[in-house]
Structure formats: structure tokens, C-alpha cells
Design an enzyme around this catalytic site. Sequence first.
Site, PDB file in Angstrom:
ATOM      1  N   GLU A 162       0.878  -1.176   0.000  1.00 49.59           N
ATOM      2  CA  GLU A 162       0.000   0.000   0.000  1.00 49.59           C
ATOM      3  C   GLU A 162       0.908   1.216   0.000  1.00 49.59           C
ATOM      4  O   GLU A 162       1.653   1.451   0.956  1.00 49.59           O
ATOM      5  CB  GLU A 162      -0.912  -0.002   1.227  1.00 49.59           C
ATOM      6  CG  GLU A 162      -1.975   1.084   1.163  1.00 49.59           C
ATOM      7  CD  GLU A 162      -2.003   1.939   2.400  1.00 49.59           C
ATOM      8  OE1 GLU A 162      -1.612   3.122   2.301  1.00 49.59           O
ATOM      9  OE2 GLU A 162      -2.396   1.445   3.454  1.00 49.59           O
ATOM     10  N   CYS A 181      -3.085   7.811   4.943  1.00 51.48           N
ATOM     11  CA  CYS A 181      -2.986   7.517   3.515  1.00 51.48           C
ATOM     12  C   CYS A 181      -4.284   7.820   2.785  1.00 51.48           C
ATOM     13  O   CYS A 181      -4.294   7.896   1.550  1.00 51.48           O
ATOM     14  CB  CYS A 181      -2.596   6.062   3.296  1.00 51.48           C
ATOM     15  SG  CYS A 181      -3.655   4.890   4.158  1.00 51.48           S
TER      16      CYS A 181
END
Length: 494
Positions: free
Chosen positions: A227, A264
Site C-alpha cells: 500500500e 494515507c
Amino acid sequence: MTTGAEKLGTVVESAHAAFEKARTADPFTRAAWLDAVATALDADADALVALAEQETHLAEARLRGELRRSTFQLRLFADEIRRGEHFDATIDHADPEWGMGPRPDLRRYNVPLGVVGVFGASNFPFAFSVMGGDSASALAAGCAVVHKAHDGHLQLALRTAEVVVAALDAAGAPSGLFALVTGRPAAEALVDHPLVKAIGFTGSTAGGRALFNRAAARPEPIPFFGELGGINAVFVTENAWSARRDEIVAGYAASFTLGMGQFCTKPGLLFVPGGHWDTVRAALNGALEGFAPAPLLSERLHEGYAGAVGHLRGTHGVEVLVEGDFAEAPSPTVLRTSADAVRTDPSILRQEMFGPASLIVEYGDESELPALAGLLEGQLTTTLQAEAGDDVSDLAARLTDISGRVLWNGWPTGVTVSYAQHHGGPYPATSSNTSSVGTAAIRRFLRPVAYQSFPEGRLPEPVQDGNPWRVPQRVDGAWRRPAAVSASAAGGGQ
């Protein structure tokens, strides 16, 4: 304290030996191991949170919430594997009349990959760290885990690992099923080791891509589940802007500054109708009036944040809308640009500012939005702020193409752990499109194996006709879902 390459090799070999012992554990036994880890982490919460406060600039309430999320996730995964759906157990009995010609007996189910190397994140010292989503899902899948600690909270990582190892030992798991290593040499050797069969990573695009390339360059390439972040664009329709402008601005300000913008899923882009800059500036200043700045997680992140904001604000076509600063505890910065500017230079839309900063893009007509979305790279999330009567079908279809989660009239920060959650997206949001959050994360660390014409007594339990583990099975095309079975009846849970 740094783990040398020789020591790393010993740790991985021990993890592989533990995997070989644990791979045939029934779902209830494995679930009990996860429950034991969750209970141990909860019991040590005070000490763990105190260490996290010392090593990060995060508040106690945030840290306790994050630890609760981690232990909830472990228990959710335990419940998930007790149900057995992750095996995808499928049985095709021999059929001499099959339409393709005589069919042999075939049995397929998912098996764990082996040893998984996991890299901890800097911005989530619990939820994406030692026993965060990657480690928890890999253990749930039946793998062994070697976790590379993030040096931003090293003492916390060491303490957490001690708790995890002790809990697994007490629950009867094979020694070495979980281990922690430190330092860059260990990180590189972990990716290279031939007994490591997959990597889980949460971090920067640059760091993730370097590890991804390394994993792919091995003599035996292995899957890299990274990720890598995202910009998380938000698109506001003209009707929504007219009806709820101040509400939208307030929600945007709260979301991009949440956790000092170190999530994020922070909304890094906001597309709004043009001609309202003075009003937007006033609304933003009002929404940010009560903002209490805090130091960023590390000096390195602070330097990166200042560099990213400075670079973007110096780009042609970009101006400052709300002037922030780069103090030790920085106040928020909001930049502005136009649709014309980003069409000329699409890189404006692809520059992540990891911290309390965001970019607003002014468009002239709503019909421009699908094409503007087409300038974006892969996103973890995209958001529509729209009214019920708005025709946003083309835009929504485009957002589906480029993102892993699409929101309606919400904000992307706050990622619940659940069955339907998806935390992934096209590159560079992630390296694989798979989810690192929610129960689907378990399946990353599994692979299918089919057994042809095996005697019943030699088949693995999930694909035996007797179904001793009582897992769902698809038999000759039809699903059979046994009634729930207790841990004692399954022979596990010790």
C-alpha cells in the site's frame, strides 16, 4: 539494535519450520492463537500506549483507539477463519457423463503461502505495524510472519513483538511462527530470502517500489502486497456546492488535517466550481480556526512534507489559498489551481503532500469532471459530493476505474475494519489492487491447489467428503454450508 543478515536467515528458517508444523492446524486452533494475541495486547495496553506516546507525537486517545482497532481486527479474523469460507473448498466428483468428456475427481482449496515478510508503517504504530493488518491476515491465512520493525517506533515494536510471541507460545503455537527483525540489512535480506513467499508493505511509493522491484528481481519472484499511498480526490458537483458549500468546506478541512494529514486516505485534492475563491478562503479560515497543530511523526516526515509543499506551490499555475507554515507543529496549507493548469501539467494532480496540506482545483463546467478524473493516477479512494438529482454516472464510472473505494457525500479518512471493506486500488495506490484492511486481506496470503483422483483418506480436511472441519464446500457446483460447529466439536481451540 540491528538484525544482521546471518541472524535474519536463522529467523526465517525458524519461521519456515513453524509454518510446516502449523500449516495443518484446524481453523479453531488457529483462531484461538489470534484470540490469544488480542487478549495479550489488550492486557498490556497501558504499557504499550505509554511507549507509543514516547516514540511518536500521537495523543493517548488516538493510540488507544488504534490498539483497540488492532485487537478487534484479530478477533474478527479469528471469527472469519472459523467459518472456513477462505478455503474456497470445491469438490467435483468424477463424472463419466461430463459435457467435456469423462471428468476425474477434482478437489481444490486454498493453502497458505508460507513465510510472509511484513514491513511496518510509520504513521500507524499499532494498526499497520507489528500486529497490524498485514501480520494479522497472514497469520489468519496460516502463514508464518517475520516482521521488519519501523525505526520510527522501535521500542514499541520490540515490546509488542514480545507480547505477541509470548501469547502464541502460551496458546500452543509452534515456536517461531512470529518474529521481529530490525534494520535495513535485515529488510533487504528478508525480501531476498528463498523461504520468504510474500511481502506485505505499508509506506511510501518510493520505498514500496524499491521493495517491489527487489521482490520481482529474485530468481523466484514473489508477490508484493504494497500500500503505497494516494491523493484521494474529491469531486463536488455544482448543485452540491450551491446547496452545501460551507458544510463541504468544513468537512474537507477536518478530513485533510485529521491526524495532521498523516493518513494515507487524506483528501489531497478537492475539485470545486470556479469563481468563489474569496468565499472559499474565508470559509476555510473559519473551519481551520480551532485547529491545534502538533508535531509530525518524525523529523524525516517533516522534511519530506516541507519539500513536497514547497515543490507544489512553486509549480506554474499553483497559488497559495491559505498560508500555512513549516514550524515544528505546522499549521495547514491549502493551495489552489485551475482545470486549465492541470490539463497543461497533469503532474500537479499526482504530488502527494504527506501532512496537513491539500490542493483545490477550480473547474469551469461540471461536464469537465470525467476528463479531469482521467488525469489522475490510481487512488485508494475517490469521493463524490453530489445531490440526489445530479447525473454523475459518467464521473462515477471513471472513479470506479481508478480507485478502490468510492464514497458518496462522505470523507475518506476513517477506514473501518469489516467484511465488505476494501483498502486498495490501482497503482500507485497499491501494487496489487488487493485489500490490506478487512477480512478480504486474508486471501492475499493463500493460493489454490487442486487434488486429482486422490483417495479420500489422503485428501486435506477441507475437501474430504466427510468434511471434518465443517467448512462450506461447493460440491458438484452447489454450495453446502454446514451448521455452525463449536470449537470443542472441531477438536481445536486449545
